[in-house]
Design a protein around this motif. Structure first.
Motif, mmCIF file in Angstrom:
data_model
loop_
_atom_site.group_PDB
_atom_site.id
_atom_site.type_symbol
_atom_site.label_atom_id
_atom_site.label_comp_id
_atom_site.label_asym_id
_atom_site.label_seq_id
_atom_site.Cartn_x
_atom_site.Cartn_y
_atom_site.Cartn_z
ATOM 1 N N SER A 87 -10.955 46.567 -45.226
ATOM 2 C CA SER A 87 -9.978 46.253 -44.194
ATOM 3 C C SER A 87 -9.878 44.755 -43.949
ATOM 4 O O SER A 87 -10.855 44.013 -44.100
ATOM 5 N N LEU A 88 -8.663 44.329 -43.595
ATOM 6 C CA LEU A 88 -8.367 42.961 -43.151
ATOM 7 C C LEU A 88 -7.671 43.085 -41.797
ATOM 8 O O LEU A 88 -6.604 43.684 -41.703
ATOM 9 N N LYS A 89 -8.279 42.486 -40.768
ATOM 10 C CA LYS A 89 -7.704 42.583 -39.430
ATOM 11 C C LYS A 89 -7.622 41.204 -38.797
ATOM 12 O O LYS A 89 -8.631 40.513 -38.682
ATOM 13 N N THR A 90 -6.425 40.800 -38.393
ATOM 14 C CA THR A 90 -6.221 39.505 -37.754
ATOM 15 C C THR A 90 -5.048 39.595 -36.794
ATOM 16 O O THR A 90 -4.197 40.496 -36.904
ATOM 17 N N ASN A 91 -4.984 38.652 -35.869
ATOM 18 C CA ASN A 91 -3.812 38.524 -35.000
ATOM 19 C C ASN A 91 -2.791 37.556 -35.590
ATOM 20 O O ASN A 91 -1.705 37.403 -35.032
ATOM 21 N N GLU A 92 -3.146 36.900 -36.684
ATOM 22 C CA GLU A 92 -2.284 35.888 -37.282
ATOM 23 C C GLU A 92 -1.912 36.267 -38.721
ATOM 24 O O GLU A 92 -1.476 37.371 -38.955
ATOM 25 N N GLU A 93 -2.136 35.379 -39.701
ATOM 26 C CA GLU A 93 -1.659 35.591 -41.070
ATOM 27 C C GLU A 93 -2.752 36.115 -41.995
ATOM 28 O O GLU A 93 -3.897 35.663 -41.949
ATOM 29 N N ILE A 94 -2.369 37.047 -42.846
ATOM 30 C CA ILE A 94 -3.163 37.449 -44.011
ATOM 31 C C ILE A 94 -2.519 36.813 -45.236
ATOM 32 O O ILE A 94 -1.325 37.002 -45.489
ATOM 33 N N TYR A 95 -3.321 36.052 -45.992
ATOM 34 C CA TYR A 95 -2.800 35.412 -47.213
ATOM 35 C C TYR A 95 -3.718 35.782 -48.371
ATOM 36 O O TYR A 95 -4.923 35.547 -48.319
ATOM 37 N N VAL A 96 -3.134 36.366 -49.414
ATOM 38 C CA VAL A 96 -3.896 36.782 -50.598
ATOM 39 C C VAL A 96 -3.188 36.236 -51.826
ATOM 40 O O VAL A 96 -1.989 36.452 -52.006
ATOM 41 N N GLU A 97 -3.941 35.535 -52.691
ATOM 42 C CA GLU A 97 -3.347 34.976 -53.911
ATOM 43 C C GLU A 97 -4.301 35.130 -55.084
ATOM 44 O O GLU A 97 -5.458 34.707 -55.019
ATOM 45 N N GLY A 98 -3.820 35.737 -56.162
ATOM 46 C CA GLY A 98 -4.568 35.841 -57.408
ATOM 47 C C GLY A 98 -3.767 35.236 -58.546
ATOM 48 O O GLY A 98 -2.562 35.504 -58.676
ATOM 49 N N GLN A 99 -4.409 34.415 -59.360
ATOM 50 C CA GLN A 99 -3.721 33.820 -60.495
ATOM 51 C C GLN A 99 -3.467 34.827 -61.610
ATOM 52 O O GLN A 99 -2.726 34.534 -62.546
ATOM 53 N N GLN A 100 -4.088 36.007 -61.502
ATOM 54 C CA GLN A 100 -3.760 37.107 -62.409
ATOM 55 C C GLN A 100 -3.287 38.298 -61.579
ATOM 56 O O GLN A 100 -2.188 38.270 -61.064
ATOM 57 N N ASP A 101 -4.113 39.346 -61.399
ATOM 58 C CA ASP A 101 -3.678 40.531 -60.664
ATOM 59 C C ASP A 101 -4.233 40.556 -59.246
ATOM 60 O O ASP A 101 -5.311 40.022 -58.975
ATOM 61 N N VAL A 102 -3.494 41.232 -58.362
ATOM 62 C CA VAL A 102 -3.957 41.519 -57.012
ATOM 63 C C VAL A 102 -3.861 43.025 -56.791
ATOM 64 O O VAL A 102 -2.795 43.617 -56.987
#
Length: 219
Positions: free
Chosen positions: A140-155
């Motif tokens: 789980s990812l829980k925040t009141n603001e931004e979730i940012y996810v970056e993969g140079q290949q797969d996510v």
């Protein structure tokens, strides 16, 4: 210890199970080869670990927490920061862990993959997961603001995600798996060079999907 605790070794540093290292001031560990933590670390100030490799399955309580290793980092513990948590390594594997930072949580794998299994990450502020190759998350990812996810290949995301906004980017393929539950109050954006797959439950103010092939199911 009024001036804090600083431990430096050309080889390994080990804090065994049932050990407690506590200070009102900063705690720093710098190992030439490996940091092994199975005990509990507590400080009212910053806590910093550095080394070529790291194996952490204890508990860490501090103000600002920085864990940085050159090659590989394995996490299987609980990390609580009154302010920020920053984790950086060539590759990162975390299992059955908790990362909770009141002013943000950032994990970056600079050479290979970022793999989080059964992991909970929470913060009132931003959460960022970045990898030079793949990002894979179950948990789980829980925040009141931004979730940012970056993969140079797969996510690949198989998770509960709650936030104000969420941006997921992959240079190859991006997949949100069927058991995922995404709840974003404002904007949700999924972007990949090749395929974007959005499955499971998703709620958002606006939804943007960008890729060569788009597949949406199970909403």
């Amino acid at each position: 210890a009024r001036d804090g605790i600083r431990i430096t070794s050309d080889q390994a540093i080990a804090i065994n199970n049932h050990s407690l290292l506590s200070s009102e001031s900063p705690i720093e560990m710098n190992a030439g080869t490996q940091v092994n933590l199975e005990g509990t670390i507590r400080s009212k100030e910053k806590i910093r670990f550095e080394g070529d490799n790291g194996f952490i399955q204890g508990e860490i309580f501090g103000k600002n927490i920085a864990i940085e290793t050159n090659d590989n980092l394995q996490l299987k513990g609980k990390v609580y920061g009154d302010e920020q948590i920053q984790v950086k390594s060539g590759s990162i594997q975390m299992e059955d862990g908790i990362l909770s930072g009141n002013q943000g949580v950032q994990l970056e794998a600079t050479i290979e993959d970022l793999v989080l299994n059964n992991t909970e990450i929470e913060s009132p502020m931003d959460i960022a997961l970045i990898a030079a190759q793949d990002v894979s998350l179950s948990g789980s990812l829980k925040t009141n603001e931004e979730i940012y996810v970056e993969g140079q290949q797969d996510v690949r995301m198989n998770a509960l995600m709650q936030g104000h906004t969420a941006q997921l980017r992959a240079q190859r393929n991006l997949s949100v798996e069927p058991t995922s539950d995404v709840k974003v109050t404002e904007a949700l954006a999924l972007e990949a060079t090749n395929d974007v797959t959005l499955q499971g439950q998703s709620q958002s103010g606006t939804l943007t999907l960008s890729g060569n092939t788009i597949h949406v199911a199970g909403q």
